[in-house]
Design an enzyme around this catalytic site. Sequence first.
Site, PDB file in Angstrom:
ATOM      1  N   GLN A 103     -28.442  -5.752  33.969  1.00  0.00           N
ATOM      2  CA  GLN A 103     -29.298  -7.060  33.596  1.00  0.00           C
ATOM      3  C   GLN A 103     -29.113  -8.028  34.486  1.00  0.00           C
ATOM      4  OE1 GLN A 103     -27.201  -6.600  29.385  1.00  0.00           O
ATOM      5  NE2 GLN A 103     -29.071  -8.147  29.084  1.00  0.00           N
ATOM      6  N   HIS A 132     -22.467  -0.106  30.190  1.00  0.00           N
ATOM      7  CA  HIS A 132     -23.321  -0.948  29.464  1.00  0.00           C
ATOM      8  C   HIS A 132     -24.751  -0.663  29.392  1.00  0.00           C
ATOM      9  CE1 HIS A 132     -23.704  -5.359  27.994  1.00  0.00           C
ATOM     10  NE2 HIS A 132     -24.558  -5.115  27.617  1.00  0.00           N
ATOM     11  N   ASN A 177     -19.903  -0.492  25.953  1.00  0.00           N
ATOM     12  CA  ASN A 177     -20.575  -1.508  25.028  1.00  0.00           C
ATOM     13  C   ASN A 177     -21.498  -1.049  23.996  1.00  0.00           C
ATOM     14  OD1 ASN A 177     -21.217  -4.542  24.928  1.00  0.00           O
ATOM     15  ND2 ASN A 177     -23.135  -3.757  25.088  1.00  0.00           N
ATOM     16  N   GLU A 178     -21.043  -1.486  22.612  1.00  0.00           N
ATOM     17  CA  GLU A 178     -21.995  -1.403  21.580  1.00  0.00           C
ATOM     18  C   GLU A 178     -22.527   0.092  21.490  1.00  0.00           C
ATOM     19  OE1 GLU A 178     -24.909  -4.514  21.744  1.00  0.00           O
ATOM     20  OE2 GLU A 178     -23.558  -6.033  21.472  1.00  0.00           O
TER      21      GLU A 178
END
Length: 511
Positions: free
Chosen positions: A16, A117, A162-163
């Site tokens: 990102q 991520h 992540n998640e």
Amino acid sequence: MSKVPIAWGFGGSAMQMEGGWNQDGKGPSVFDTAYLNPSLRPTHGTPYRAADHYNRYKEDLAFLSQFNATAYRFSISWPRILPDCTGTPNQAGIKYYSDMIDEIIKNGAEPFPTMFHWDLPQACQDQFRGFQSDKIIDAFANYASVLLENYGDRVNYWLTLNEPRANCDFCMHKPQFAPFTTTSDALYYQCMHNSLLAHGTVVQNARKMPNSSKWKFAIPSITDWIDPEPANPTQVYESTLLQAEWYFDPCFMGDYGPNIKKAYPLPAFTDAQKAMMKDSCDFIAVNIYNSITRGLPNLPPGEAAPYTAQEVDDPTALQYWPNPRPEGTRLLPRFLYNRYNKEVVIAELGYHVPRAQESTFAQAVQDDLRVQFWELNGPQILALATEDKVPISAVLAWSLIDNYEFETYEFRWGHIAVDYWDPVTGKVNTDKGSLKREPKKSIYYMRDFFNNHTVTPFARKLAPSSSSSATSSSTTSVNPTKVPAQTTKSGAASEIVTDSIMAALGWALLV
């Protein structure tokens, strides 16, 4: 009143922020591949340049010391380390993150690296379908070992994946993001299962490595606070308990909880896997965005109009997300602590100002609603520690800088504004902005609030700050037109909370 031992800071992720998608030996991620042909997959922004953090990370990390932040979460790009999924590491990638970790510490912050991520190497996807296959377990463990061997001398806290539920859902099951593989419910559950086993395998291997006793591991999972909890929930999105039983129970208790097993036909762990998974999380890492609290409305207010009424011409776009009420910031970590009795790290907490109120770079800098968000949430964090006695060691705001939100630059979560506006059209999402940085009003508020009320529990030697204005006042105010006078961070703050108090609360100083 004594300052509370909580580190505070920001987060971000490689895909990102970095850009540099093909620089210095990096291989393509599934996100890079997805947007190579714009005619096949139109998008409102691509990850190829992003915020150019790859080339400007020192500039960005300097904001940590400028605003006295004491913790920073970042992610490591798997395809930058292992372009071919496994095999020989890319030494330029190894060096880049080594230098980044040094820079984080130099700027006075505790590093919280995330191993994965969502930017899966395209090579993993091509070779065995990524997280849909159990081959991902050994591949991820191999990658993690490279990180531990190279950075474990300076990193204490590790966030593995992540998640995983969101990754398996939004990227594969009902895909909104790369790799856009539409899978069955069974493969969705298997993806989540494989992710948890990948985490457990990494931790099992890590604990056999020399000098591993200082390392702490967790899976940062996005979890909704839903109050009141329904009596007989059947969908995971309806229940905080079901989410905890799916996302957290395996790494603390060794298996999925009984209610989530009734709700969904999840894969089963073997006895050996249960033993491996149990206590594979050393702390609770929770990402907090959505608080559905007794039907109360959004605070701060979200965008009532559909996205189609704003800048993006997308008939499938949804209403504003999330529902950022402040109660969940206190009640969700308390619920998780009471369930697992482990140290808590709020690994993400943030708010994006509705886009209709941020049509220019100047408006993005003047983020009054994000200031209101922290005015509401800051006291909840303090009450969590001081009244509820929850051992919360760090709060990581999402995000440090405005970044790429998987298909767009219009959702600006950052506390440092980045200019993504096309100077010709005045619109965002064209990858043509100047990328200049400017601190937002909210980061001044955060600096003053957290410097007035908290002190880092971590024992690293902190760098001098260039612009702290913390005072002994218990209230915080901010004037966006005036930058407060510069002072330096002294060692006195760390003496405010004594070692005996910290020991009583269960915090350990880490070196």
